[in-house]
Design an enzyme around this catalytic site. Structure first.
Site, short mmCIF file in Angstrom:
data_model
loop_
_atom_site.label_atom_id
_atom_site.label_comp_id
_atom_site.label_asym_id
_atom_site.label_seq_id
_atom_site.Cartn_x
_atom_site.Cartn_y
_atom_site.Cartn_z
N SER A 1 0.83 -1.21 0.00
CA SER A 1 0.00 0.00 0.00
C SER A 1 0.86 1.26 0.00
O SER A 1 1.53 1.56 -0.97
CB SER A 1 -0.96 -0.02 1.19
OG SER A 1 -1.81 1.09 1.18
N ASP B 1 -2.69 0.74 -3.26
CA ASP B 1 -3.59 -0.35 -3.66
C ASP B 1 -5.04 0.10 -3.72
O ASP B 1 -5.94 -0.72 -3.78
CB ASP B 1 -3.42 -1.56 -2.73
CG ASP B 1 -3.76 -1.25 -1.28
OD1 ASP B 1 -3.68 -0.07 -0.88
OD2 ASP B 1 -4.09 -2.19 -0.53
#
Length: 469
Positions: free
Chosen positions: A107, A250
């Site tokens: 992420s 993400d």
């Protein structure tokens, strides 16, 4: 049974796997985790399958292939989704009736990190007390069942996923809009391109940092960092856009900017979306976290909803949503959850809902949130690295400092003290070695500053250092 040497794996966190490359996460560990994951989930279902995807980081593809090797060596078939965002794995796990799903992603963490986010059947989260500890134990022991090798099918078709996203909105209600979309050179770009084909000629997208690039030439995609907000804000102003959207790597989180380029704190978006759902579905439950609550609770009360508070973190929010059958849940950290999206979080659904909301109301984003910001001002989340005092020691000091005021105390998630006209929450992060502070008042900006300064002085005395710069 195939026996590997026992090892210690230190990259398991509260509800996912996250580690530093070649320090506590590498291909061999990813293989073990994939094989343990498959072995743990395999309940004898006929023709079981696991879906796997990865983000754009240079290390993600090899980690994904190692996890796939582990899964198939456990005798489970794999659907390889290719380069996708986390919510695409959530969707595919339910859509393909898989026994589980894995997204390889770090992420918004630094480039030398990566990780695995895992869900089980029906996209249910796996956390420390719901299977993650068991998967870790299997992976560490290295005692794996021998099975015929599973097959791998590559499926990069996003049609069903895009159909699902579009089901949350009505494009016939859209009025002309110009929107800045900053994908942060992460995984969001291809999904934005597919959505653009469905949005109609009324919607113009200004794409910033759009091309997926795992070297992140414009910085790690984390819009919570103030410096990273400038590119989106500047583009909104330069293009006269109606609003701006920015994603993390993400894209399971979605951050919004109004038509003036102002970053909107996540708690106000939670309140805004809660109102959207309650106007259509009165009486439904809305789930929210305890960090910032005044505005959200007020919106729920005014719109006939049922409040349901949950500890912060996706596994906790999703569990409470399932228990209450909540139609929507939101965290101030920009995670937004939807009952009709398998109770999972989606960064894409959010901005589609905002297009419709602005179109139907005829209002700007600032007009929709300004009243709430003025009525319930908040500090925004302030992050600190600990010094000589622990989080619990700091909490004790704050309790002692304000004891004479007799505040309402809640320890659902860290320490929350509510004084009636103001409150604060101090908690340890589940994902980073930080403590996080949020302060809010009921319509009193001067009081907000006073109390923020008071608490910051205590943190300073304890040696805590700001991590926001």
């Amino acid at each position: 049974m195939t026996a590997f040497n026992p090892i210690t794996i230190s990259c398991f966190k509260a509800y996912d796997v996250r580690g530093e490359l070649d320090v506590n996460l590498d291909n061999a560990i990813a293989y073990r985790i994939g094989r343990a994951f498959a072995q743990y989930l395999n309940d004898g279902k006929e023709n079981p399958v696991i879906v796997v995807g990865s983000d754009i980081r240079p290390s993600s593809e090899s980690l994904k292939q190692s996890a796939i090797d582990g899964i198939t060596d456990a005798g489970i078939d794999v659907i390889d989704l290719g380069m996708v965002g986390t919510e695409e794995v959530y969707f595919a796990t339910s859509h393909y009736n898989a026994i589980g799903g894995i997204e390889v992603t770090a992420s918004h963490n630094p480039i030398n990190y990566n990780g695995l986010k895992m869900v089980r059947e029906n996209s249910r989260p796996i956390s420390g007390d719901t299977g993650l500890a068991d998967i870790r134990a299997i992976a560490e022991r290295g005692e794996f069942v021998v099975a015929d090798k599973g097959r791998v099918t590559l499926n990069t078709d996003k049609t069903a996923y895009i159909d699902k996203l579009m089901s949350f909105t009505d494009t016939t209600k859209f009025t002309p809009k110009k929107i800045v979309v900053n994908s942060g050179n992460g995984s969001a770009g291809p999904v934005v391109d597919e959505l653009q084909k469905r949005l109609g000629d009324n919607i113009e997208l200004i794409k910033v940092h759009h091309t997926p690039d795992g070297s992140f030439p414009n910085g790690i995609p984390n819009p919570m960092i103030i410096a990273n907000q400038k590119a989106t804000s500047d583009a909104v102003i330069a293009h006269g856009a109606d609003f701006g959207v920015a994603f993390d790597g993400d894209f399971d989180r979605c951050f919004l900017f109004d038509e003036k380029g102002r970053f909107i704190e996540g708690s106000y978006i939670v309140g805004m979306l809660a109102e959207v759902f309650l106007k259509k579905h009165q009486g439904e439950s809305i789930v929210y976290d305890p960090r910032v609550i005044y505005n959200t609770e007020n919106v729920i009360a005014q719109n006939g909803g049922t409040p349901a508070i949950s500890k912060s973190g996706h596994s906790f929010i999703k569990q409470v949503m399932r228990e209450t059958r909540a139609i929507y849940g939101g965290e101030m950290s920009a995670h937004h959850y939807f009952r009709d999206f398998a109770y999972c979080d989606s960064g894409m659904i959010v901005w589609l809902l905002v297009i419709e909301l602005l179109s139907v109301t005829g209002k700007t984003l600032s007009e929709l949130v300004n009243g709430h910001i003025n009525d319930f001002p908040s500090s925004g989340e302030l992050n600190f690295r600990l010094g000589q005092k622990t989080a619990s020691e700091i909490s004790e000091l704050l309790e002692q400092k304000y004891h004479s005021s007799n505040p309402a105390k809640n320890t659902l998630d860290g320490l929350s003290l509510d004084f009636g006209n103001w409150r604060f929450n101090l908690r340890s992060s589940n994902t980073e070695p930080l403590i996080r502070l949020n302060i809010e008042t009921k319509g009193d900006k001067a009081l907000l500053k006073t109390k923020t300064d008071e608490i910051l002085a205590v943190l300073d005395e304890c040696g805590a250092v700001s991590a926001d710069h």
